[in-house]
Scaffold this active site. Structure first.
Site, PDB file in Angstrom:
ATOM      1  N   ARG A   1     -14.774   3.869   9.391  1.00 13.14           N
ATOM      2  CA  ARG A   1     -14.615   2.761  10.331  1.00 13.14           C
ATOM      3  C   ARG A   1     -13.242   2.870  10.980  1.00 13.14           C
ATOM      4  O   ARG A   1     -12.305   3.449  10.405  1.00 13.14           O
ATOM      5  CB  ARG A   1     -14.790   1.415   9.632  1.00 13.14           C
ATOM      6  CG  ARG A   1     -13.833   1.147   8.486  1.00 13.14           C
ATOM      7  CD  ARG A   1     -14.061  -0.243   7.933  1.00 13.14           C
ATOM      8  NE  ARG A   1     -13.147  -0.556   6.842  1.00 13.14           N
ATOM      9  CZ  ARG A   1     -12.874  -1.800   6.438  1.00 13.14           C
ATOM     10  NH1 ARG A   1     -13.415  -2.825   7.060  1.00 13.14           N
ATOM     11  NH2 ARG A   1     -12.045  -2.008   5.440  1.00 13.14           N
TER      12      ARG A   1
ATOM     13  N   THR B   1       0.838  -1.204   0.000  1.00 16.13           N
ATOM     14  CA  THR B   1       0.000   0.000   0.000  1.00 16.13           C
ATOM     15  C   THR B   1       0.870   1.250   0.000  1.00 16.13           C
ATOM     16  O   THR B   1       0.610   2.210  -0.733  1.00 16.13           O
ATOM     17  CB  THR B   1      -0.919   0.002   1.231  1.00 16.13           C
ATOM     18  OG1 THR B   1      -1.691  -1.198   1.245  1.00 16.13           O
ATOM     19  CG2 THR B   1      -1.846   1.199   1.219  1.00 16.13           C
TER      20      THR B   1
ATOM     21  N   GLN C   1      -6.216  -2.383  -2.426  1.00 16.22           N
ATOM     22  CA  GLN C   1      -5.480  -1.185  -2.026  1.00 16.22           C
ATOM     23  C   GLN C   1      -4.660  -0.614  -3.184  1.00 16.22           C
ATOM     24  O   GLN C   1      -3.787  -1.293  -3.735  1.00 16.22           O
ATOM     25  CB  GLN C   1      -4.541  -1.490  -0.851  1.00 16.22           C
ATOM     26  CG  GLN C   1      -5.247  -1.968   0.393  1.00 16.22           C
ATOM     27  CD  GLN C   1      -5.528  -3.458   0.400  1.00 16.22           C
ATOM     28  OE1 GLN C   1      -5.132  -4.183  -0.494  1.00 16.22           O
ATOM     29  NE2 GLN C   1      -6.227  -3.919   1.433  1.00 16.22           N
TER      30      GLN C   1
ATOM     31  N   GLN D   1     -10.210   1.886  -3.671  1.00 14.67           N
ATOM     32  CA  GLN D   1      -9.831   1.612  -2.285  1.00 14.67           C
ATOM     33  C   GLN D   1      -8.519   2.333  -1.963  1.00 14.67           C
ATOM     34  O   GLN D   1      -7.535   2.210  -2.687  1.00 14.67           O
ATOM     35  CB  GLN D   1      -9.675   0.110  -2.077  1.00 14.67           C
ATOM     36  CG  GLN D   1      -9.375  -0.283  -0.632  1.00 14.67           C
ATOM     37  CD  GLN D   1      -9.488  -1.789  -0.419  1.00 14.67           C
ATOM     38  OE1 GLN D   1     -10.260  -2.468  -1.095  1.00 14.67           O
ATOM     39  NE2 GLN D   1      -8.732  -2.310   0.518  1.00 14.67           N
ATOM     40  N   ASP D   2      -8.536   3.117  -0.871  1.00 12.17           N
ATOM     41  CA  ASP D   2      -7.321   3.800  -0.392  1.00 12.17           C
ATOM     42  C   ASP D   2      -6.834   4.909  -1.330  1.00 12.17           C
ATOM     43  O   ASP D   2      -5.635   5.037  -1.578  1.00 12.17           O
ATOM     44  CB  ASP D   2      -6.175   2.812  -0.175  1.00 12.17           C
ATOM     45  CG  ASP D   2      -6.414   1.882   1.000  1.00 12.17           C
ATOM     46  OD1 ASP D   2      -7.488   1.986   1.611  1.00 12.17           O
ATOM     47  OD2 ASP D   2      -5.548   1.060   1.295  1.00 12.17           O
TER      48      ASP D   2
ATOM     49  N   TRP E   1      -9.769   2.093  11.825  1.00 12.79           N
ATOM     50  CA  TRP E   1      -8.638   1.271  11.411  1.00 12.79           C
ATOM     51  C   TRP E   1      -7.770   0.902  12.614  1.00 12.79           C
ATOM     52  O   TRP E   1      -7.283  -0.224  12.726  1.00 12.79           O
ATOM     53  CB  TRP E   1      -7.835   2.042  10.366  1.00 12.79           C
ATOM     54  CG  TRP E   1      -6.592   1.378   9.869  1.00 12.79           C
ATOM     55  CD1 TRP E   1      -6.297   0.053   9.893  1.00 12.79           C
ATOM     56  CD2 TRP E   1      -5.486   2.032   9.245  1.00 12.79           C
ATOM     57  NE1 TRP E   1      -5.064  -0.170   9.330  1.00 12.79           N
ATOM     58  CE2 TRP E   1      -4.538   1.024   8.928  1.00 12.79           C
ATOM     59  CE3 TRP E   1      -5.202   3.352   8.926  1.00 12.79           C
ATOM     60  CZ2 TRP E   1      -3.334   1.320   8.313  1.00 12.79           C
ATOM     61  CZ3 TRP E   1      -4.005   3.642   8.300  1.00 12.79           C
ATOM     62  CH2 TRP E   1      -3.082   2.636   8.000  1.00 12.79           C
TER      63      TRP E   1
ATOM     64  N   ASP F   1     -12.469   2.853   2.476  1.00 10.14           N
ATOM     65  CA  ASP F   1     -11.424   3.547   3.244  1.00 10.14           C
ATOM     66  C   ASP F   1     -10.661   4.539   2.377  1.00 10.14           C
ATOM     67  O   ASP F   1      -9.433   4.634   2.455  1.00 10.14           O
ATOM     68  CB  ASP F   1     -10.427   2.544   3.831  1.00 10.14           C
ATOM     69  CG  ASP F   1     -11.093   1.476   4.684  1.00 10.14           C
ATOM     70  OD1 ASP F   1     -12.241   1.679   5.110  1.00 10.14           O
ATOM     71  OD2 ASP F   1     -10.468   0.424   4.916  1.00 10.14           O
TER      72      ASP F   1
END
Length: 560
Positions: free
Chosen positions: A464, A322, A352, A374-375, A466, A396
């Site tokens: 949420r 990531t 990710q 994502q990310d 992490w 996220d």
């Protein structure tokens, strides 16, 4: 989600293993009663310092040498705590290098290399903290608290980023014994710095400045411009960015001096004074960019976020961590980006995949786009500001452990993979004393056009947790009806639900109703304006000290 387990358990665990050996026989594993006994046997000075920490055993042992000096000052104790941490991180770097040599696949070797880089960043931050404490007069130490907390919070972020990356069970077993002690030393240093006032009182030292003392860290002039800028830099930055003459022009058609952003950054002068200004003309730049730690005060602007675009597609599924998947990474101090787009086009099926990673302290982005799935936006560390931006993604897609304020921006939730739930934020604070948070202020939270017809079928949430002390605040924003009435989603079971801090203040729109929100201990609806004020640009990122010289509008407090 495996994401954030994709960057580097490695060294941190190493950091820790090393710490274990030096902290005399497993200091961190003693009971709380043992902690108190150890503290009571220590000198009054050590007790005053270590009483502020969560890991008192480790604190007492790390300060043992200084404690024998009857004339030691709080500065000496603070520097000893920081120096103990430096030594352990350096040892961890050596160990991570050795483990990397023995890793059995290229992915884990890459994770080890990530850890070495991250731990070097940690050493740099710790050394800066050590020097700042040494350069301070005792009665002005309180004035340096915000800066020290900023640096030490970044150290924790780097360690955790490393820790999150190891997926190999074998390596996890090899490193797991080290995590606790490494975390303890950094946490203790942060606790000591965060309790400067209490410590000075315990030593009978006044925090009031005398007329003849050294000037405080921040004078009225510093509130306009940060202290690390020279007078020439300050004069330069008073000008509007549109009137600045670029040092480098990038154009794919050959009309500039450089055809790639990489080449323009490579020409960064070693003896630079002031800003290094890069104008990137319209075009799609398929290259991976890192503004490295030596390239400070870079100002990069384009012809618009839909015209000047940096694009990439690195991702976890294809074996990239990531941390390294970012299309564009801003590391050097004081980076400013304006009127540019940053993309990661890997798609939701690749998990990710970061478009923009920001590690730069006092970084600002104006009129930019960050598009991914994502990310998308990795707010990794330090103080960051985003204004009039567009940020899109699925899972996220705004995450990290920086003190990040997103203001007057459009946040777009996209259509995820089948069976996925959308979460806008995933904040990564692991220590309750860190200054970090994700704050979304006066923004619009909407679904993309493709998602709109399915907005009630696909569950979307504000965020949420992490990490254990995740902190996210949504305020003065318009929230669309696509957000679930509960507002927030669990990470896994009851993890962090009592220790997180999630808050909403003065929001509007059909998705802003709070009567059906989660009932977690860590969630609250803020009704006190003064409580919400601490998450505005002034208190959260010390914006009154540096935002004025970034060349664009902002507000330090509330919109109204």
């Amino acid at each position: 989600m495996n994401k954030k387990i994709a960057i580097g358990v490695v060294s941190i665990i190493l950091v820790v293993g090393v710490v274990i050996g030096l902290i005399i026989g497993g200091v961190g594993h003693k009971s709380s009663s043992d902690n108190e006994k150890e503290l009571s046997k220590s000198s009054k000075a050590v007790a005053a310092i270590c009483n502020q920490t969560d890991y008192k055993q480790a604190c007492v042992h790390s300060l043992a040498k200084v404690a024998s000096n009857q004339s030691a000052t709080p500065k000496d104790f603070m520097q000893a705590a920081i120096q103990a941490t430096i030594e352990q991180v350096k040892s961890a770097m050596d160990k991570s290098a050795n483990i990397g040599k023995n890793a059995d696949n290229s992915t884990q070797k890459m994770v080890m290399e990530d850890c070495e880089d991250l731990l070097q960043f940690a050493v740099d931050e710790l050394q800066a903290s050590f020097s700042m404490v040494g350069d301070s007069e005792m009665h002005t130490m309180k004035e340096r608290e915000a800066e020290l907390i900023n640096w030490l919070s970044a150290v924790i972020s780097y360690q955790q980023t490393c820790l999150d990356g190891v997926t190999s069970p074998k390596l996890k077993d090899e490193m797991s014994n080290g995590v606790l002690n490494a975390t303890m030393l950094t946490s203790n240093a942060l606790a000591i710095v965060s309790a400067v006032s209490e410590i000075l009182i315990a030593f009978n030292i006044s925090t009031n400045s005398s007329a003849g003392s050294r000037r405080l860290l921040y004078t009225s002039e510093d509130y306009k411009y940060p202290s690390w800028l020279s007078r020439a830099d300050r004069r330069l930055l008073q000008a509007s960015p549109t009137n600045l003459k670029p040092n480098a022009v990038v154009a794919q058609d050959g009309s500039g001096k450089y055809k790639t952003i990489t080449a323009a950054l490579a020409a960064y002068p070693k003896d630079l004074k002031g800003r290094y200004i890069i104008y990137v003309k319209a075009g799609v730049y398929d290259e991976y960019i890192t503004v490295d730690k030596k390239q400070i005060n870079v100002f990069m602007y384009g012809d618009g976020p839909r015209k000047t675009i940096v694009t990439g597609r690195k991702n976890n599924v294809d074996g990239v961590s990531t941390y390294l998947s970012a299309t564009f990474a801003a590391v050097g101090l004081g980076f400013i980006g304006k009127s540019m787009g940053f993309q990661n086009t890997a798609g939701p099926q690749k998990h990710q995949a970061v478009a923009l990673r920001v590690q730069s302290d006092m970084a600002a982005f104006y009129n930019c786009r960050m598009d991914g799935y994502q990310d998308t936006l990795y707010t990794q560390a330090h103080r960051q500001f985003y204004r009039n931006c567009v940020i899109s993604g699925t899972v996220d897609f705004i995450f990290g452990d920086a003190a990040a304020l997103i203001q007057n921006s459009l946040i777009i939730t996209r259509k995820p993979m089948d069976g996925q739930k959308n979460t806008i934020t995933a904040q990564g604070r692991t220590d309750k004393r860190e200054n970090t948070a994700i704050v979304i202020q006066n923004c619009r939270l909407v679904p993309e056009q493709l998602l709109f017809p399915l907005r009630f079928q696909i569950q979307s949430y504000l965020g949420r947790p992490w990490k254990q002390f995740a902190r996210t605040i949504i305020m003065e924003s318009e929230i669309g009806d696509f957000i679930q009435p509960a507002g927030w989603l669990e990470w896994q079971g009851t993890f962090a639900l009592e220790t997180l801090y999630y808050a909403e203040y003065a929001n509007r729109g059909p998705g802003a109703a709070t009567d059906k929100r989660v009932k977690w201990k860590g969630y609250k609806v803020i009704t006190d304006r003064n409580e919400a004020l601490q998450y505005t640009a002034g208190p959260l990122i010390q914006g009154n000290q540096w935002l004025s010289q970034t060349g664009a509008r902002y507000f330090l407090g509330f919109k109204h």
